[in-house]
Design a protein around this motif. Structure first.
Motif, PDB file in Angstrom:
ATOM      1  N   ASN A   7       0.812  -1.216   0.000  1.00  0.00           N
ATOM      2  CA  ASN A   7       0.000   0.000   0.000  1.00  0.00           C
ATOM      3  C   ASN A   7       0.848   1.270   0.000  1.00  0.00           C
ATOM      4  OD1 ASN A   7      -2.629   1.145   0.007  1.00  0.00           O
ATOM      5  ND2 ASN A   7      -2.413   1.637   2.172  1.00  0.00           N
ATOM      6  N   LYS A   8       2.120   1.167   0.420  1.00  0.00           N
ATOM      7  CA  LYS A   8       3.011   2.334   0.453  1.00  0.00           C
ATOM      8  C   LYS A   8       3.731   2.561  -0.869  1.00  0.00           C
ATOM      9  CE  LYS A   8       4.192   4.276   3.887  1.00  0.00           C
ATOM     10  NZ  LYS A   8       3.741   5.548   4.501  1.00  0.00           N
ATOM     11  N   LEU A   9       3.713   1.582  -1.770  1.00  0.00           N
ATOM     12  CA  LEU A   9       4.494   1.674  -3.007  1.00  0.00           C
ATOM     13  C   LEU A   9       3.823   2.598  -4.018  1.00  0.00           C
ATOM     14  CD1 LEU A   9       5.434  -2.095  -3.425  1.00  0.00           C
ATOM     15  CD2 LEU A   9       6.714  -0.289  -2.243  1.00  0.00           C
ATOM     16  N   LEU A  10       4.632   3.326  -4.765  1.00  0.00           N
ATOM     17  CA  LEU A  10       4.136   4.251  -5.778  1.00  0.00           C
ATOM     18  C   LEU A  10       4.086   3.620  -7.166  1.00  0.00           C
ATOM     19  CD1 LEU A  10       6.064   7.489  -4.678  1.00  0.00           C
ATOM     20  CD2 LEU A  10       3.770   6.740  -4.027  1.00  0.00           C
ATOM     21  N   PHE A  11       4.373   2.343  -7.251  1.00  0.00           N
ATOM     22  CA  PHE A  11       4.324   1.635  -8.530  1.00  0.00           C
ATOM     23  C   PHE A  11       3.512   0.366  -8.360  1.00  0.00           C
ATOM     24  CE2 PHE A  11       8.051   0.250  -6.218  1.00  0.00           C
ATOM     25  CZ  PHE A  11       7.992  -1.127  -6.315  1.00  0.00           C
ATOM     26  N   ASP A 114      -6.071   3.129   1.361  1.00  0.00           N
ATOM     27  CA  ASP A 114      -6.157   2.550   0.018  1.00  0.00           C
ATOM     28  C   ASP A 114      -5.163   3.183  -0.946  1.00  0.00           C
ATOM     29  OD1 ASP A 114      -7.149   0.750  -1.846  1.00  0.00           O
ATOM     30  OD2 ASP A 114      -8.728   2.111  -2.542  1.00  0.00           O
ATOM     31  N   ASN A 115      -3.907   3.351  -0.515  1.00  0.00           N
ATOM     32  CA  ASN A 115      -2.820   3.838  -1.345  1.00  0.00           C
ATOM     33  C   ASN A 115      -3.040   5.271  -1.860  1.00  0.00           C
ATOM     34  OD1 ASN A 115      -1.155   3.339  -4.404  1.00  0.00           O
ATOM     35  ND2 ASN A 115      -0.165   3.095  -2.439  1.00  0.00           N
ATOM     36  N   THR A 116      -3.922   6.037  -1.210  1.00  0.00           N
ATOM     37  CA  THR A 116      -4.172   7.425  -1.591  1.00  0.00           C
ATOM     38  C   THR A 116      -3.270   8.381  -0.821  1.00  0.00           C
ATOM     39  OG1 THR A 116      -5.901   7.666   0.088  1.00  0.00           O
ATOM     40  CG2 THR A 116      -6.581   6.937  -2.112  1.00  0.00           C
ATOM     41  N   TYR A 117      -2.583   7.903   0.189  1.00  0.00           N
ATOM     42  CA  TYR A 117      -1.788   8.710   1.117  1.00  0.00           C
ATOM     43  C   TYR A 117      -2.650   9.725   1.873  1.00  0.00           C
ATOM     44  CZ  TYR A 117       2.722   6.669   0.180  1.00  0.00           C
ATOM     45  OH  TYR A 117       3.788   5.797   0.118  1.00  0.00           O
ATOM     46  N   ILE A 118      -3.935   9.430   1.963  1.00  0.00           N
ATOM     47  CA  ILE A 118      -4.832  10.188   2.832  1.00  0.00           C
ATOM     48  C   ILE A 118      -4.866   9.495   4.185  1.00  0.00           C
ATOM     49  CG2 ILE A 118      -7.195  10.964   3.216  1.00  0.00           C
ATOM     50  CD1 ILE A 118      -7.571  10.990   0.194  1.00  0.00           C
ATOM     51  N   SER A 119      -4.628  10.230   5.239  1.00  0.00           N
ATOM     52  CA  SER A 119      -4.693   9.680   6.587  1.00  0.00           C
ATOM     53  C   SER A 119      -5.854  10.314   7.340  1.00  0.00           C
ATOM     54  CB  SER A 119      -3.376   9.925   7.340  1.00  0.00           C
ATOM     55  OG  SER A 119      -3.148  11.308   7.507  1.00  0.00           O
ATOM     56  N   SER A 120      -6.424   9.554   8.246  1.00  0.00           N
ATOM     57  CA  SER A 120      -7.501  10.068   9.097  1.00  0.00           C
ATOM     58  C   SER A 120      -7.096   9.894  10.553  1.00  0.00           C
ATOM     59  CB  SER A 120      -8.814   9.333   8.824  1.00  0.00           C
ATOM     60  OG  SER A 120      -8.701   7.967   9.178  1.00  0.00           O
TER      61      SER A 120
END
Length: 229
Positions: A7-11, A114-120
């Motif tokens: 989930n952290k990968l950009l590819f 979900d790999n959006t780099y949005i944190s709550s």
């Protein structure tokens, strides 16, 4: 857990190989609170134009309980940086200060939805002066490859404002209720479309912010005069 790392990968599988994407993914993995070290290796597949990408990660010990005790103060904090191996963070703090000040605060953070780099983040803070609860969503410019960022923050608080009544000379308090909010957004613009490492990481960013506090009630004018006096 494997899906937390992925989930952290950009590819993704079958993407075109890009050096900056690989190096940024490795940096973001190392930056995670639950990661001790990370490496990404690229190996060519014989007789093809493809490569295999190997992601190797070492996680940290997730749970810590910092605490301190003296004659006049004491506190204990329970922290979990990787709750159930999901990469989510939980923290609970309890403190005491003589003679009777007790403070509780904590939060639960879900990073990179979900790999959006949005944190709550859902948090609260409570002591004898009042109680506050807050909820925020945030997506920072986590990488030069990020084209947009933004965040929202909302809090609801009840405060007990102490004052001395000038008529009967008694200590009293008035309840104050307020709603806090903070919204911001930003857009990253490429300077040019060249695919060199420097050009891909060189951007111009524009952004804006709107924030404020709304009080649902406040002290009377006579109370304000008494406090000023």
């Amino acid at each position: 857990r494997q899906w937390v790392v992925a989930n952290k990968l950009l590819f993704k599988e079958n993407d075109r190989l890009d050096a900056l994407t690989i190096s940024e993914s490795e940096r973001l993995l190392r930056q995670a609170e639950y990661v001790n070290d990370a490496r990404i290796y690229v190996k060519p597949v014989k007789k093809t134009d493809s490569v295999d990408v190997y992601v190797v990660m070492i996680d940290k010990w997730a749970v810590t309980i910092p605490s301190a005790f003296t004659e006049s103060t004491a506190y204990v904090t329970f922290k979990n940086y990787n709750t159930f191996g999901t990469g989510q963070q939980f923290e609970q703090y309890a403190g005491w200060r003589r003679p009777d000040l007790i403070n509780y605060r904590g939060f639960y953070n879900v990073a990179n939805i979900d790999n959006t780099y949005i944190s709550s983040r859902l948090g609260y803070d409570s002591d004898r002066e009042g109680t506050k609860v807050s909820l925020s969503f945030d997506r920072p410019f986590f990488s030069p490859l990020a084209r947009w960022a933004g965040g929202s923050y909302v809090s609801y608080a009840q405060h007990f404002h102490p004052y001395r009544d000038t008529l009967d000379r008694l200590d009293k308090h008035v309840n104050l209720f307020n709603l806090g909010y903070d919204f911001w957004g930003g857009k990253s613009f490429k300077v040019n479309n060249n695919r060199s490492l420097f050009d891909q990481s060189y951007n111009i960013i524009a952004g804006g912010r709107y924030f404020g506090n709304k009080y649902f009630n406040r002290g009377k004018i006579a109370l304000n005069e008494a406090v000023a006096f």
